[in-house]
Design an enzyme around this catalytic site. Sequence first.
Site, PDB file in Angstrom:
ATOM      1  N   LYS A   1       0.704  -0.997  -0.095  1.00 62.06           N
ATOM      2  CA  LYS A   1      -0.006  -0.102  -0.076  1.00 62.06           C
ATOM      3  C   LYS A   1       0.897   1.313  -0.040  1.00 62.06           C
ATOM      4  CE  LYS A   1      -2.098  -0.477   3.877  1.00 62.06           C
ATOM      5  NZ  LYS A   1      -1.709  -1.696   4.472  1.00 62.06           N
TER       6      LYS A   1
ATOM      7  N   ARG B   1      -8.756   2.162   9.181  1.00 64.49           N
ATOM      8  CA  ARG B   1      -8.240   0.651   9.350  1.00 64.49           C
ATOM      9  C   ARG B   1      -9.612  -0.055  10.356  1.00 64.49           C
ATOM     10  NH1 ARG B   1      -2.359   1.525   9.325  1.00 64.49           N
ATOM     11  NH2 ARG B   1      -1.558  -0.533   9.092  1.00 64.49           N
TER      12      ARG B   1
ATOM     13  N   ARG C   1      11.109  -6.023   4.210  1.00 64.11           N
ATOM     14  CA  ARG C   1      11.021  -4.510   4.211  1.00 64.11           C
ATOM     15  C   ARG C   1      11.836  -3.888   5.140  1.00 64.11           C
ATOM     16  NH1 ARG C   1       4.923  -2.151   4.628  1.00 64.11           N
ATOM     17  NH2 ARG C   1       4.954  -2.817   6.998  1.00 64.11           N
TER      18      ARG C   1
ATOM     19  N   ARG D   1      11.863  -1.982  10.560  1.00 60.04           N
ATOM     20  CA  ARG D   1      10.941  -1.420  11.777  1.00 60.04           C
ATOM     21  C   ARG D   1      10.582  -2.594  12.666  1.00 60.04           C
ATOM     22  NH1 ARG D   1       6.099   0.865   8.188  1.00 60.04           N
ATOM     23  NH2 ARG D   1       5.206  -0.276   9.737  1.00 60.04           N
TER      24      ARG D   1
ATOM     25  N   ARG E   1      -0.186  -8.118  13.638  1.00 58.17           N
ATOM     26  CA  ARG E   1      -0.673  -7.310  12.711  1.00 58.17           C
ATOM     27  C   ARG E   1      -1.494  -7.856  11.615  1.00 58.17           C
ATOM     28  NH1 ARG E   1       3.984  -3.909  10.447  1.00 58.17           N
ATOM     29  NH2 ARG E   1       2.252  -2.578   9.692  1.00 58.17           N
TER      30      ARG E   1
HETATM   31  P1  AMP Z   1       1.457   1.338   9.024  1.00 62.84           P
HETATM   32  O1  AMP Z   1       2.744   2.122   8.745  1.00 62.84           O
HETATM   33  O2  AMP Z   1       0.507   1.800   8.209  1.00 62.84           O
HETATM   34  O3  AMP Z   1       1.784  -0.170   8.659  1.00 62.84           O
HETATM   35  O4  AMP Z   1       1.190   1.643  10.445  1.00 62.84           O
HETATM   36  C1  AMP Z   1       2.180   1.090  11.531  1.00 62.84           C
HETATM   37  C2  AMP Z   1       1.317   0.987  12.656  1.00 62.84           C
HETATM   38  O5  AMP Z   1       0.611   2.195  13.108  1.00 62.84           O
HETATM   39  C3  AMP Z   1       0.155   0.012  12.773  1.00 62.84           C
HETATM   40  O6  AMP Z   1       0.451  -1.440  13.167  1.00 62.84           O
HETATM   41  C4  AMP Z   1      -0.818   0.664  13.959  1.00 62.84           C
HETATM   42  O7  AMP Z   1      -0.271   0.277  15.268  1.00 62.84           O
HETATM   43  C5  AMP Z   1      -0.510   2.275  13.885  1.00 62.84           C
HETATM   44  N1  AMP Z   1      -1.660   2.902  12.693  1.00 62.84           N
HETATM   45  C6  AMP Z   1      -1.231   3.369  11.633  1.00 62.84           C
HETATM   46  N2  AMP Z   1      -2.590   3.777  11.048  1.00 62.84           N
HETATM   47  C7  AMP Z   1      -3.521   3.454  11.906  1.00 62.84           C
HETATM   48  C8  AMP Z   1      -4.928   3.548  11.952  1.00 62.84           C
HETATM   49  N3  AMP Z   1      -5.542   4.158  10.987  1.00 62.84           N
HETATM   50  N4  AMP Z   1      -5.543   3.186  13.283  1.00 62.84           N
HETATM   51  C9  AMP Z   1      -5.025   2.698  14.042  1.00 62.84           C
HETATM   52  N5  AMP Z   1      -3.722   2.573  14.283  1.00 62.84           N
HETATM   53  C10 AMP Z   1      -2.779   2.851  13.260  1.00 62.84           C
END
Ligand code: AMP
Length: 214
Positions: free
Chosen positions: A13, A88, A127, A160, A171
């Site tokens: 994404k 999400r 990643r 990360r 996740r």
């Molecule tokens: P990402 O970089 O989008 O994979 O997000 C990394 C982490 O940030 C996720 O595993 C969540 O813990 C938190 N996070 C990011 N976006 C959201 C969202 N829309 N709602 C809740 N937690 C989020």
Amino acid sequence: MKIVMLGAPGAGKGTQAQMIAEKYGIPHISTGDIFRYNIKNGTELGMEAKQYMDKGQLVPDELTVRILLDRVAGEDCAQGYVLDGFPRTIPQAEVLTAELDRMNDRIDYAINIDVPDENIVSRMSGRRACTNCGATYHIVYAAPKKEGICDQCGAVLVQRDDDKPETVLNRLKVYHEQTQPLIDYYGSRNVLKTVDGTGSLQQVFKDITAILEG
Ligand code: AMP
């Protein structure tokens, strides 16, 4: 053009959102990036978000929604944006829909990048993310020109904490329970487009641009 990206963590994404943003000149908004920026800068928001992120859990809706609405109210978002990692959960999507409704507006496309679970874990373990600008890479599918170094800013790339195998499984579980229902949510609003995410980066991007320009 207002776009939501859907798909499991590691489906690509972020990379596709970055490419869409560049091609169409709209902001790429990643709630994960906003949280990571705050963690790096030691803000109160960052400290709160980190507790959840480190466990592979979602940051509470209330906090996440507040941040997102604040960001999309920015002047640079007037012509559209591509949301990566938001919504999400169904409540997050409902708040976004209500906010757009209020302005007589709507999400034009929800692009679902479909990748089977069995591919996700290996994808996520490869990643890498830039410690400075947040750009993301993959050691096999989207390698930087120089190993371990960001193409865009020259800083060091790292894995990360939430891409480590033990967190990835959680996740993925959270994705199925809380985020996957959004596929039906946007499907019923007639804006859902699903692309096969197992192809090359360029092939997936080609499929997405065909939808956006179709
Ligand atoms: P990402 O970089 O989008 O994979 O997000 C990394 C982490 O940030 C996720 O595993 C969540 O813990 C938190 N996070 C990011 N976006 C959201 C969202 N829309 N709602 C809740 N937690 C989020």
